[in-house]
Write a protein that holds these residues in place. Sequence first.
Motif, PDB file in Angstrom:
ATOM      1  N   SER A  44       0.865  -1.189   0.000  1.00 36.41           N
ATOM      2  CA  SER A  44       0.000   0.000   0.000  1.00 36.41           C
ATOM      3  C   SER A  44       0.894   1.228   0.000  1.00 36.41           C
ATOM      4  O   SER A  44       2.077   1.154   0.288  1.00 36.41           O
ATOM      5  CB  SER A  44      -0.908   0.003   1.241  1.00 36.41           C
ATOM      6  OG  SER A  44      -0.127   0.165   2.427  1.00 36.41           O
ATOM      7  N   ASN A  45       0.296   2.360  -0.346  1.00 31.97           N
ATOM      8  CA  ASN A  45       1.016   3.644  -0.265  1.00 31.97           C
ATOM      9  C   ASN A  45      -0.025   4.747  -0.071  1.00 31.97           C
ATOM     10  O   ASN A  45      -1.235   4.488  -0.139  1.00 31.97           O
ATOM     11  CB  ASN A  45       1.896   3.871  -1.499  1.00 31.97           C
ATOM     12  CG  ASN A  45       1.105   3.942  -2.793  1.00 31.97           C
ATOM     13  OD1 ASN A  45       0.058   4.567  -2.860  1.00 31.97           O
ATOM     14  ND2 ASN A  45       1.603   3.291  -3.843  1.00 31.97           N
ATOM     15  N   PRO A  46       0.411   5.986   0.186  1.00 35.26           N
ATOM     16  CA  PRO A  46      -0.550   7.063   0.439  1.00 35.26           C
ATOM     17  C   PRO A  46      -1.550   7.274  -0.695  1.00 35.26           C
ATOM     18  O   PRO A  46      -2.725   7.560  -0.452  1.00 35.26           O
ATOM     19  CB  PRO A  46       0.348   8.290   0.617  1.00 35.26           C
ATOM     20  CG  PRO A  46       1.648   7.732   1.095  1.00 35.26           C
ATOM     21  CD  PRO A  46       1.808   6.425   0.396  1.00 35.26           C
ATOM     22  N   ALA A  47      -1.093   7.136  -1.948  1.00 35.15           N
ATOM     23  CA  ALA A  47      -1.994   7.352  -3.091  1.00 35.15           C
ATOM     24  C   ALA A  47      -3.110   6.315  -3.105  1.00 35.15           C
ATOM     25  O   ALA A  47      -4.266   6.621  -3.411  1.00 35.15           O
ATOM     26  CB  ALA A  47      -1.204   7.307  -4.393  1.00 35.15           C
ATOM     27  N   ILE A  48      -2.770   5.072  -2.774  1.00 36.25           N
ATOM     28  CA  ILE A  48      -3.766   3.993  -2.734  1.00 36.25           C
ATOM     29  C   ILE A  48      -4.796   4.276  -1.648  1.00 36.25           C
ATOM     30  O   ILE A  48      -6.009   4.153  -1.864  1.00 36.25           O
ATOM     31  CB  ILE A  48      -3.069   2.629  -2.524  1.00 36.25           C
ATOM     32  CG1 ILE A  48      -2.317   2.215  -3.798  1.00 36.25           C
ATOM     33  CG2 ILE A  48      -4.075   1.547  -2.131  1.00 36.25           C
ATOM     34  CD1 ILE A  48      -1.401   1.014  -3.623  1.00 36.25           C
ATOM     35  N   PHE A  49      -4.321   4.665  -0.464  1.00 33.76           N
ATOM     36  CA  PHE A  49      -5.255   4.945   0.633  1.00 33.76           C
ATOM     37  C   PHE A  49      -6.088   6.193   0.351  1.00 33.76           C
ATOM     38  O   PHE A  49      -7.268   6.254   0.722  1.00 33.76           O
ATOM     39  CB  PHE A  49      -4.497   5.085   1.956  1.00 33.76           C
ATOM     40  CG  PHE A  49      -4.315   3.786   2.683  1.00 33.76           C
ATOM     41  CD1 PHE A  49      -5.405   3.092   3.195  1.00 33.76           C
ATOM     42  CD2 PHE A  49      -3.064   3.238   2.862  1.00 33.76           C
ATOM     43  CE1 PHE A  49      -5.247   1.892   3.866  1.00 33.76           C
ATOM     44  CE2 PHE A  49      -2.889   2.027   3.538  1.00 33.76           C
ATOM     45  CZ  PHE A  49      -3.985   1.353   4.046  1.00 33.76           C
ATOM     46  N   GLU A  50      -5.473   7.186  -0.286  1.00 39.56           N
ATOM     47  CA  GLU A  50      -6.228   8.409  -0.606  1.00 39.56           C
ATOM     48  C   GLU A  50      -7.424   8.067  -1.492  1.00 39.56           C
ATOM     49  O   GLU A  50      -8.547   8.524  -1.251  1.00 39.56           O
ATOM     50  CB  GLU A  50      -5.309   9.415  -1.310  1.00 39.56           C
ATOM     51  CG  GLU A  50      -5.935  10.781  -1.537  1.00 39.56           C
ATOM     52  CD  GLU A  50      -6.776  10.878  -2.799  1.00 39.56           C
ATOM     53  OE1 GLU A  50      -7.834  11.535  -2.768  1.00 39.56           O
ATOM     54  OE2 GLU A  50      -6.382  10.270  -3.819  1.00 39.56           O
ATOM     55  N   LYS A  51      -7.183   7.250  -2.498  1.00 32.06           N
ATOM     56  CA  LYS A  51      -8.251   6.857  -3.410  1.00 32.06           C
ATOM     57  C   LYS A  51      -9.321   6.049  -2.671  1.00 32.06           C
ATOM     58  O   LYS A  51     -10.522   6.258  -2.852  1.00 32.06           O
ATOM     59  CB  LYS A  51      -7.663   6.025  -4.563  1.00 32.06           C
ATOM     60  CG  LYS A  51      -8.663   5.722  -5.661  1.00 32.06           C
ATOM     61  CD  LYS A  51      -7.991   4.984  -6.816  1.00 32.06           C
ATOM     62  CE  LYS A  51      -9.009   4.646  -7.893  1.00 32.06           C
ATOM     63  NZ  LYS A  51      -8.406   3.851  -8.990  1.00 32.06           N
ATOM     64  N   ALA A  52      -8.883   5.141  -1.819  1.00 30.07           N
ATOM     65  CA  ALA A  52      -9.822   4.292  -1.078  1.00 30.07           C
ATOM     66  C   ALA A  52     -10.718   5.116  -0.148  1.00 30.07           C
ATOM     67  O   ALA A  52     -11.936   4.928  -0.114  1.00 30.07           O
ATOM     68  CB  ALA A  52      -9.055   3.250  -0.274  1.00 30.07           C
ATOM     69  N   ILE A  53     -10.110   6.046   0.581  1.00 25.23           N
ATOM     70  CA  ILE A  53     -10.849   6.797   1.594  1.00 25.23           C
ATOM     71  C   ILE A  53     -11.730   7.883   0.984  1.00 25.23           C
ATOM     72  O   ILE A  53     -12.876   8.084   1.404  1.00 25.23           O
ATOM     73  CB  ILE A  53      -9.863   7.382   2.635  1.00 25.23           C
ATOM     74  CG1 ILE A  53      -9.239   6.234   3.451  1.00 25.23           C
ATOM     75  CG2 ILE A  53     -10.565   8.381   3.565  1.00 25.23           C
ATOM     76  CD1 ILE A  53      -8.061   6.636   4.313  1.00 25.23           C
ATOM     77  N   SER A  54     -11.220   8.587  -0.048  1.00 30.23           N
ATOM     78  CA  SER A  54     -11.975   9.712  -0.605  1.00 30.23           C
ATOM     79  C   SER A  54     -13.073   9.269  -1.577  1.00 30.23           C
ATOM     80  O   SER A  54     -13.980  10.043  -1.874  1.00 30.23           O
ATOM     81  CB  SER A  54     -11.031  10.702  -1.290  1.00 30.23           C
ATOM     82  OG  SER A  54     -10.376  10.092  -2.377  1.00 30.23           O
TER      83      SER A  54
END
Length: 367
Positions: A44-54
């Motif tokens: 995982s990375n910040p970009a992956i989590f950003e997409k998931a959460i937003s």
Amino acid sequence: MANRVKQIHEFGQSIWLDFIDRKIMNTGELQKLIDEDGVRGITSNPAIFEKAISSSSDYDEDIKKLAKDAKSNEDIFYGLAVSDIQRAADLFKPVYEEEVRGADGYVSLEVSPFLALDAEGTIKQARELWKAVDRENVMIKIPGTEPGLSAIQTAISEGININVTLLFGLDRYEAVTDAYISGLEARAAAGQPIDGIASVASFFLSRIDVMVDPILDEKGLPELKAQVAIASARKAYEIYKRVFSSERFAKLKEKGAKPQRLLWASTSSKNPAIPDTKYVEELIGPDTVDTIPMETLVAFRDHGVAESRLENDLDKATSVLDQLKTAGINIDEITQKLEDEGIDKFNKPYEKLLAAIETQKKSLQTA
């Protein structure tokens, strides 16, 4: 017909998924990827989590709950991320337990990209995340920047599994192997066990070609386009084999130490002219990992060819890098620029992620 992705494992390479969100766990899709495609880990990375959460309401309740505790947006993010990583780690625990225990089944969580050049901050957060996730099959991601080297060494000496990320250059990769081995040596010297520690070194591929290919056109070397990343990876594998067959590592191996495997990252093709499975097919080989986004996995499942090719054309790999040098293309400058840009490319989605949490926090509070 046999599953093409699963066939890769027959050649000694593990496929990890470069993606995580709650939907693939809630729907059972991740379990299906493990069972049918033989996926053996997650990054995982910040970009992956950003997409998931937003882009999902799956996190709203947790954001609301964490916001009530007056936590910072970063603390809220890591609260969400740790929960997802724990759940994924539990799904991959049977993979971790099978065959040679600890060969695979790892789930990676990254320290804040804001800490990429802060060694002390990195090791402090690595310890906190390792303790918070509390799973033996987690890896904490630390960027392989120059300041990151000491953090990597310290983390390994403390028994923390590390996924070294953001590697582009061969000299830096070799320095990372030294940090890993030095960490193991320090731990062994302190009388601590080293047989349960695992690490991967994530070598980024397609971004190299994206930056180098236009320069090759300028220098009249169009025939080398889409070849520099693969050549670099093959030379990295030569370093891997040399370092981990050395007398220095043999002493640690006697105590149960595992080699730090090379992991191929940035494996989606960024150029429509390049086959969408190129960065998977060209680098299948023993004792390596390839982490691929969902679209690349689907493409390989459809039309990929699983063959062991990593050690093909080693002379050509050497020749490609020699031709760059002869043409006056400084690959070390390019890889340093890629590292600098890579930090920025992780910082921006992380900033966006924290802003998205702030927005959702406010909307949930007024709802």
